[in-house]
Design an enzyme around this catalytic site. Structure first.
Site: not given
Length: 343
Positions: A120, A181
């Site tokens: 991220f 994720s």
């Protein structure tokens, strides 16, 4: 030209450096007089039969760009000129963060796959919102893929997702909650039933309280079992989700042609690309059947051709997203898929 000239040059570079090089040069080229028209002439394909009404939105074609490519909403105009029907930015977090240490993006050319553990990395929700306010092409559908900062504990994760909704609400057309994720420690624990219900309820409550609430979707992992997928469908109904994105990258390394020692040397990360095609299609088909086709699904994972695209649509997807296929096949893939879908 992409296969014979551009890709060989890019693939000589570190994967992340090549990514930034493409970004920089596409930005520069797009500023030249007439460049936008040239790009549209080369890559855009429009036809009334490609238009889709999904999520209460009008998509000019069903082929979108998945989150992870344009994390900071830097290239939405340029990507629209390349023919994408929509672009999903992010994953965006409330505060800027650098992501995981480099190297963190790797190619597996023998498998037409990528492994990433980006973590991220992004400039934060406010920076993305500022860029989206400044874009020229206001007609292109933009999705906002949102996540939590790495240092935010899971019990406070909802605060981060809500903050992203508040920051991006005016500049995106739909939201995708990313809890799947594998590259943020502990994030996938939020896919469990109770934490996920609590998270989505808080995000949905804030979304619905804002003027013109945006469609809210959930992005799921391909590694979920059938019973976990059943839970996802129940949770989607309970929290009034508008759709699902199936699927994210996988932690599996099964069936790769790349030598096992070489794969192991790369370390942890999510695998995307051709090896994910079959599993992503299976998940889409299962979810579509389980929801009786009533829950819109954006299909992503291993789309490298028009045939792959049709497979996802026949399994129950209503929209598609590219990422790794775009890297390996080039921008002509978007036009190719749309051209074949019209036929």
């Amino acid at each position: 030209m992409y296969d014979s000239l551009v890709k060989p040059l890019l693939f000589r570079l570190d994967a992340e450096k090549a990514h930034h090089l493409v970004f920089d040069n596409l930005k520069r080229a797009y500023r030249l007089p007439g460049a936008a028209a040239v790009l549209r002439g080369l890559y855009d394909f429009q036809h009334p039969n490609l238009e889709r009404d999904v999520l209460g939105l009008r998509f000019r074609n069903p082929v979108g760009l998945a989150a992870g490519f344009d994390k900071n909403a830097e290239l939405t105009d340029e990507l629209g000129a390349l023919g994408f029907g929509f672009v999903e930015i992010g994953t965006v977090t409330p505060r800027p963060q650098p992501g995981n240490p480099v190297p963190r993006l790797f190619r597996l050319p023998q498998d037409k796959a990528l492994v990433n553990r980006m973590g991220f990395n992004n400039l934060g929700a406010e920076a993305a919102a500022t860029r989206l306010r400044q874009r020229r092409n206001q007609d292109l559908i933009i999705g906002g893929n949102i996540g939590k900062n790495k240092d935010t504990p899971n019990e406070l994760a909802a605060h981060d997702y809500v903050a992203c909704v508040e920051a991006l609400h005016e500049v995106v057309d739909y939201f995708v909650v990313n809890v799947s994720s594998p590259n943020t420690p502990g994030l996938r624990q939020l896919q469990e039933r109770e934490p996920l219900i609590q998270l989505l309820q808080q995000v949905q409550e804030r979304n619905q309280a804002l003027p013109a609430p945006r469609p809210l979707l959930l992005k799921i992992a391909p590694d979920l079992t059938d019973s976990q997928l059943d839970d996802i469908l129940l949770i989607a109904r309970e929290t009034n989700l508008n759709g699902l994105v199936a699927t994210n990258t996988t932690i599996s390394r099964a069936g790769l042609s790349t030598p096992e020692t070489q794969v192991a040397a790369l370390g942890a990360g999510g695998l995307s690309g051709k090896p994910l095609r079959q599993r992503a299609t299976e998940v889409i088909r299962y979810l579509s059947k389980g929801s009786r086709g009533q829950l819109p699904i954006i299909g992503v994972g291993g789309i490298f051709s028009a045939q792959d695209a049709r497979e996802k649509l026949e399994a129950g997807a209503v929209l598609l997203q590219l990422y790794t296929g775009f890297i390996y096949e080039g921008p002509g893939l978007v036009r190719s898929i749309n051209g074949e879908l019209v036929k």
